[in-house]
Write a protein that holds these residues in place. Structure first.
Motif, PDB file in Angstrom:
ATOM      1  N   ARG A  48     -45.117  87.201  43.553  1.00 21.05           N
ATOM      2  CA  ARG A  48     -45.903  88.425  43.375  1.00 21.05           C
ATOM      3  C   ARG A  48     -47.359  88.156  43.732  1.00 21.05           C
ATOM      4  O   ARG A  48     -47.905  87.125  43.361  1.00 21.05           O
ATOM      5  N   VAL A  49     -47.994  89.084  44.423  1.00 21.87           N
ATOM      6  CA  VAL A  49     -49.392  88.893  44.810  1.00 21.87           C
ATOM      7  C   VAL A  49     -50.309  88.803  43.593  1.00 21.87           C
ATOM      8  O   VAL A  49     -51.394  88.220  43.678  1.00 21.87           O
ATOM      9  N   SER A  50     -49.874  89.335  42.447  1.00 26.17           N
ATOM     10  CA  SER A  50     -50.694  89.313  41.228  1.00 26.17           C
ATOM     11  C   SER A  50     -50.477  88.061  40.375  1.00 26.17           C
ATOM     12  O   SER A  50     -51.185  87.864  39.390  1.00 26.17           O
ATOM     13  N   ASN A  51     -49.523  87.207  40.753  1.00 24.94           N
ATOM     14  CA  ASN A  51     -49.180  86.057  39.914  1.00 24.94           C
ATOM     15  C   ASN A  51     -50.085  84.865  40.241  1.00 24.94           C
ATOM     16  O   ASN A  51     -49.686  83.925  40.925  1.00 24.94           O
ATOM     17  N   GLU A  52     -51.321  84.934  39.746  1.00 24.06           N
ATOM     18  CA  GLU A  52     -52.308  83.888  40.065  1.00 24.06           C
ATOM     19  C   GLU A  52     -51.893  82.485  39.630  1.00 24.06           C
ATOM     20  O   GLU A  52     -52.097  81.534  40.388  1.00 24.06           O
ATOM     21  N   PRO A  53     -51.324  82.308  38.416  1.00 28.12           N
ATOM     22  CA  PRO A  53     -50.920  80.937  38.047  1.00 28.12           C
ATOM     23  C   PRO A  53     -49.909  80.344  39.031  1.00 28.12           C
ATOM     24  O   PRO A  53     -50.030  79.183  39.431  1.00 28.12           O
ATOM     25  N   ALA A  54     -48.924  81.148  39.456  1.00 28.89           N
ATOM     26  CA  ALA A  54     -47.920  80.651  40.403  1.00 28.89           C
ATOM     27  C   ALA A  54     -48.541  80.400  41.775  1.00 28.89           C
ATOM     28  O   ALA A  54     -48.282  79.367  42.401  1.00 28.89           O
ATOM     29  N   LEU A  55     -49.377  81.324  42.245  1.00 34.63           N
ATOM     30  CA  LEU A  55     -50.028  81.150  43.546  1.00 34.63           C
ATOM     31  C   LEU A  55     -50.856  79.868  43.564  1.00 34.63           C
ATOM     32  O   LEU A  55     -50.826  79.104  44.540  1.00 34.63           O
ATOM     33  N   SER A  56     -51.562  79.610  42.489  1.00 36.83           N
ATOM     34  CA  SER A  56     -52.386  78.410  42.393  1.00 36.83           C
ATOM     35  C   SER A  56     -51.518  77.151  42.451  1.00 36.83           C
ATOM     36  O   SER A  56     -51.812  76.207  43.196  1.00 36.83           O
ATOM     37  N   LEU A  57     -50.441  77.136  41.673  1.00 35.73           N
ATOM     38  CA  LEU A  57     -49.523  75.986  41.675  1.00 35.73           C
ATOM     39  C   LEU A  57     -48.952  75.761  43.071  1.00 35.73           C
ATOM     40  O   LEU A  57     -48.967  74.636  43.588  1.00 35.73           O
ATOM     41  N   TYR A  58     -48.456  76.813  43.706  1.00 31.58           N
ATOM     42  CA  TYR A  58     -47.830  76.670  45.018  1.00 31.58           C
ATOM     43  C   TYR A  58     -48.825  76.156  46.057  1.00 31.58           C
ATOM     44  O   TYR A  58     -48.486  75.297  46.871  1.00 31.58           O
ATOM     45  N   ARG A  59     -50.049  76.648  46.006  1.00 30.12           N
ATOM     46  CA  ARG A  59     -51.072  76.160  46.944  1.00 30.12           C
ATOM     47  C   ARG A  59     -51.370  74.683  46.696  1.00 30.12           C
ATOM     48  O   ARG A  59     -51.490  73.900  47.637  1.00 30.12           O
ATOM     49  N   GLU A  60     -51.515  74.307  45.431  1.00 31.07           N
ATOM     50  CA  GLU A  60     -51.817  72.908  45.090  1.00 31.07           C
ATOM     51  C   GLU A  60     -50.727  71.948  45.571  1.00 31.07           C
ATOM     52  O   GLU A  60     -51.010  70.818  45.933  1.00 31.07           O
ATOM     53  N   VAL A  61     -49.477  72.415  45.577  1.00 29.37           N
ATOM     54  CA  VAL A  61     -48.359  71.571  45.996  1.00 29.37           C
ATOM     55  C   VAL A  61     -48.159  71.620  47.512  1.00 29.37           C
ATOM     56  O   VAL A  61     -47.364  70.868  48.055  1.00 29.37           O
ATOM     57  N   GLY A  62     -48.909  72.478  48.215  1.00 28.39           N
ATOM     58  CA  GLY A  62     -48.870  72.466  49.671  1.00 28.39           C
ATOM     59  C   GLY A  62     -48.296  73.687  50.349  1.00 28.39           C
ATOM     60  O   GLY A  62     -48.179  73.720  51.576  1.00 28.39           O
ATOM     61  N   PHE A  63     -47.910  74.705  49.583  1.00 24.81           N
ATOM     62  CA  PHE A  63     -47.408  75.932  50.199  1.00 24.81           C
ATOM     63  C   PHE A  63     -48.571  76.741  50.754  1.00 24.81           C
ATOM     64  O   PHE A  63     -49.663  76.735  50.202  1.00 24.81           O
ATOM     65  N   GLU A  64     -48.310  77.432  51.851  1.00 25.15           N
ATOM     66  CA  GLU A  64     -49.306  78.290  52.478  1.00 25.15           C
ATOM     67  C   GLU A  64     -48.721  79.685  52.645  1.00 25.15           C
ATOM     68  O   GLU A  64     -47.555  79.824  53.012  1.00 25.15           O
TER      69      GLU A  64
END
Length: 156
Positions: A113-129
């Motif tokens: 979800r575009v609003s799920n900041e905690p998940a977006l942050s985790l995914y970016r930190e692990v290397g997802f773009e």
């Protein structure tokens, strides 16, 4: 991070599914039904984080053949509300990526979800773009980001 020493990440067992379902219902407004989890039990990247007999979180992922460049798909990831903030989501995600790499995945994708900041942050930190945005992806009309990671970049 002190509380993670006694947590084991392992392959899900059928006996874990009711606990997985409880965490799903506590985590999402549109939870998966039991049968959806049951259909993925044999996937090598359906993992749970357990402390003793207590399930604290899970990740559901699979790998689909794709002309020699198999694609992994993170389908669901959640940590019990009482166990969040300890790094369990990251650990589950990293171990699922390892399992998908061993199963032949070259690339892994997920929707968030575009609003799920905690998940977006985790995914970016692990290397997802973020690869693209899909309008009205969720039943409630919210958009999703499709995020992608090339596992050849991930190998450590």
């Amino acid at each position: 991070m002190t509380g993670l020493d006694d947590v084991v990440v392992r392959q899900v067992e059928r006996a874990d599914l009711l606990d997985v379902l409880r965490i799903e219902r506590a985590s999402f407004s549109q939870p998966w039904p039991y049968a959806a989890f049951e259909s993925f039990v044999d996937e090598p990247a359906f993992l749970v984080a357990a402390r003793g007999n207590e399930i604290l979180g899970y990740v559901v992922a699979d790998v689909m053949p794709n002309h020699g460049n198999d694609i992994g798909h993170i389908k669901d990831l959640a940590v019990h509300p009482d166990a969040r903030g300890e790094g369990l989501g990251r650990r589950l995600l990293q171990q699922a990526l390892s399992a998908m790499l061993l199963a032949g995945a070259a690339v892994v994708k997920l929707e968030v979800r575009v609003s799920n900041e905690p998940a977006l942050s985790l995914y970016r930190e692990v290397g997802f773009e973020p690869a693209r945005r899909i309008p009205r992806y969720y039943a409630d009309g919210e958009d999703a980001f499709i995020m992608v990671q090339d596992l050849s970049d991930w190998i450590r």
